[in-house]
Design a protein around this motif. Sequence first.
Motif, PDB file in Angstrom:
ATOM      1  N   ILE A  51       2.943   0.382  23.061  1.00 29.06           N
ATOM      2  CA  ILE A  51       3.088   1.327  24.165  1.00 29.06           C
ATOM      3  C   ILE A  51       4.068   0.773  25.196  1.00 29.06           C
ATOM      4  N   HIS A  52       3.990  -0.517  25.466  1.00 28.55           N
ATOM      5  CA  HIS A  52       4.912  -1.167  26.406  1.00 28.55           C
ATOM      6  C   HIS A  52       6.354  -1.049  25.908  1.00 28.55           C
ATOM      7  N   GLU A  53       6.579  -1.278  24.618  1.00 27.53           N
ATOM      8  CA  GLU A  53       7.928  -1.151  24.045  1.00 27.53           C
ATOM      9  C   GLU A  53       8.490   0.254  24.254  1.00 27.53           C
ATOM     10  N   ILE A  54       7.627   1.256  24.103  1.00 28.01           N
ATOM     11  CA  ILE A  54       8.081   2.643  24.162  1.00 28.01           C
ATOM     12  C   ILE A  54       8.262   3.113  25.605  1.00 28.01           C
ATOM     13  N   THR A  55       7.301   2.797  26.478  1.00 22.77           N
ATOM     14  CA  THR A  55       7.299   3.348  27.841  1.00 22.77           C
ATOM     15  C   THR A  55       7.820   2.382  28.899  1.00 22.77           C
ATOM     16  N   ARG A  56       7.945   1.122  28.547  1.00 24.42           N
ATOM     17  CA  ARG A  56       8.295   0.056  29.502  1.00 24.42           C
ATOM     18  C   ARG A  56       7.208  -0.149  30.553  1.00 24.42           C
ATOM     19  N   HIS A  57       6.028   0.421  30.319  1.00 18.55           N
ATOM     20  CA  HIS A  57       4.875   0.220  31.201  1.00 18.55           C
ATOM     21  C   HIS A  57       3.767  -0.431  30.375  1.00 18.55           C
ATOM     22  N   PRO A  58       3.415  -1.694  30.681  1.00 22.21           N
ATOM     23  CA  PRO A  58       2.379  -2.351  29.893  1.00 22.21           C
ATOM     24  C   PRO A  58       0.981  -1.908  30.337  1.00 22.21           C
ATOM     25  N   PRO A  59       0.246  -1.199  29.483  1.00 23.01           N
ATOM     26  CA  PRO A  59      -1.107  -0.822  29.884  1.00 23.01           C
ATOM     27  C   PRO A  59      -2.005  -2.060  29.912  1.00 23.01           C
ATOM     28  N   PRO A  60      -2.894  -2.147  30.889  1.00 23.70           N
ATOM     29  CA  PRO A  60      -3.808  -3.279  30.909  1.00 23.70           C
ATOM     30  C   PRO A  60      -4.751  -3.208  29.716  1.00 23.70           C
ATOM     31  N   THR A  61      -5.142  -4.374  29.240  1.00 27.05           N
ATOM     32  CA  THR A  61      -6.066  -4.437  28.113  1.00 27.05           C
ATOM     33  C   THR A  61      -7.267  -5.293  28.490  1.00 27.05           C
ATOM     34  N   GLY A  62      -8.356  -5.023  27.815  1.00 28.57           N
ATOM     35  CA  GLY A  62      -9.567  -5.793  28.023  1.00 28.57           C
ATOM     36  C   GLY A  62     -10.349  -5.881  26.734  1.00 28.57           C
ATOM     37  N   SER A  63     -11.421  -6.658  26.793  1.00 23.70           N
ATOM     38  CA  SER A  63     -12.301  -6.803  25.634  1.00 23.70           C
ATOM     39  C   SER A  63     -13.720  -6.485  26.059  1.00 23.70           C
ATOM     40  N   LEU A  64     -14.475  -5.892  25.143  1.00 26.84           N
ATOM     41  CA  LEU A  64     -15.828  -5.450  25.443  1.00 26.84           C
ATOM     42  C   LEU A  64     -16.771  -5.914  24.348  1.00 26.84           C
ATOM     43  N   ASP A  65     -17.838  -6.574  24.771  1.00 25.89           N
ATOM     44  CA  ASP A  65     -18.893  -6.957  23.843  1.00 25.89           C
ATOM     45  C   ASP A  65     -20.025  -5.945  23.975  1.00 25.89           C
ATOM     46  N   ILE A  66     -20.471  -5.399  22.856  1.00 26.80           N
ATOM     47  CA  ILE A  66     -21.502  -4.362  22.886  1.00 26.80           C
ATOM     48  C   ILE A  66     -22.842  -4.866  22.368  1.00 26.80           C
ATOM     49  N   SER A  67     -22.945  -6.145  22.082  1.00 24.95           N
ATOM     50  CA  SER A  67     -24.129  -6.706  21.423  1.00 24.95           C
ATOM     51  C   SER A  67     -25.444  -6.285  22.061  1.00 24.95           C
ATOM     52  N   MET A  68     -25.526  -6.366  23.369  1.00 24.59           N
ATOM     53  CA  MET A  68     -26.792  -6.089  24.044  1.00 24.59           C
ATOM     54  C   MET A  68     -27.014  -4.599  24.313  1.00 24.59           C
ATOM     55  N   HIS A  69     -26.063  -3.763  23.930  1.00 28.99           N
ATOM     56  CA  HIS A  69     -26.209  -2.318  24.106  1.00 28.99           C
ATOM     57  C   HIS A  69     -26.507  -1.600  22.790  1.00 28.99           C
ATOM     58  N   ARG A  70     -26.595  -2.349  21.711  1.00 34.55           N
ATOM     59  CA  ARG A  70     -26.839  -1.734  20.410  1.00 34.55           C
ATOM     60  C   ARG A  70     -28.263  -1.180  20.332  1.00 34.55           C
ATOM     61  N   ASP A  71     -28.440  -0.118  19.562  1.00 32.58           N
ATOM     62  CA  ASP A  71     -29.771   0.481  19.439  1.00 32.58           C
ATOM     63  C   ASP A  71     -30.555  -0.087  18.256  1.00 32.58           C
ATOM     64  N   ASP A  72     -29.995  -1.105  17.603  1.00 31.65           N
ATOM     65  CA  ASP A  72     -30.689  -1.699  16.462  1.00 31.65           C
ATOM     66  C   ASP A  72     -31.084  -3.158  16.707  1.00 31.65           C
ATOM     67  N   LEU A  73     -31.157  -3.563  17.972  1.00 29.18           N
ATOM     68  CA  LEU A  73     -31.505  -4.951  18.275  1.00 29.18           C
ATOM     69  C   LEU A  73     -32.849  -5.337  17.678  1.00 29.18           C
ATOM     70  N   ASN A  74     -33.806  -4.425  17.734  1.00 33.02           N
ATOM     71  CA  ASN A  74     -35.134  -4.737  17.201  1.00 33.02           C
ATOM     72  C   ASN A  74     -35.185  -4.714  15.677  1.00 33.02           C
ATOM     73  N   LEU A  75     -34.154  -4.192  15.029  1.00 31.45           N
ATOM     74  CA  LEU A  75     -34.117  -4.133  13.568  1.00 31.45           C
ATOM     75  C   LEU A  75     -33.452  -5.357  12.946  1.00 31.45           C
ATOM     76  N   ARG A  76     -32.740  -6.113  13.763  1.00 30.81           N
ATOM     77  CA  ARG A  76     -32.029  -7.291  13.264  1.00 30.81           C
ATOM     78  C   ARG A  76     -32.952  -8.495  13.313  1.00 30.81           C
ATOM     79  N   GLY A  77     -32.863  -9.331  12.313  1.00 29.85           N
ATOM     80  CA  GLY A  77     -33.714 -10.515  12.264  1.00 29.85           C
ATOM     81  C   GLY A  77     -33.325 -11.554  13.308  1.00 29.85           C
TER      82      GLY A  77
END
Length: 177
Positions: A51-77
């Motif tokens: 996107i930066h190459e095309i628009t010359r505007h670098p969009p900000p990026t981030g990372s997200l961990d979803i581990s504690m928001h999963r609905d299967d926490l109680n199903l995992r050992g």
Amino acid sequence: MTVVLDAEAMQRALARMAHEIIERNREAQRLALIGLQTRGVHLARRLAALIHEITRHPPPTGSLDISMHRDDLNLRGAPPSVKHTDIPFALDDQTVVLVDDVLFTGRSVRAAMDALTDLGRPQRIQLAVLIDRGHRELPIHADYTGKSAPTSLKERIRVRMREEDGVDEVGIQKLRT
């Protein structure tokens, strides 16, 4: 494993997705990309670079961990392996594109939206995935898809990326029964 995207095809898919994101989001200064740990983070960074190459505007990026928001926490050992969330910008009034490698049931995306809204209130949330394999359990769809790869429930999508695995490719593996 049957390869469905090699490195060249993956790059073409990402370039097409970057153009589609730009076309749908004319206000580039209000666009941010957030990758779901782990491979979604690498995909978000690659899309941001394109996107930066095309628009010359670098969009900000981030990372997200979803581990504690999963609905299967109680199903995992074992307890979840919590990874790093890093969003060094305000989410309020942004168009946030969540980026993940594979869209399957939709449950990871639901968890990501929960985690994201705990951190702020984006104006809009969109979804970009490299592979959509179908089998949705929730009413969630991708706004941007690199490739649709309908699979059987007896198959697994394996995404390999050079940042993690030393190679770029996506394949379908038959699960052993």
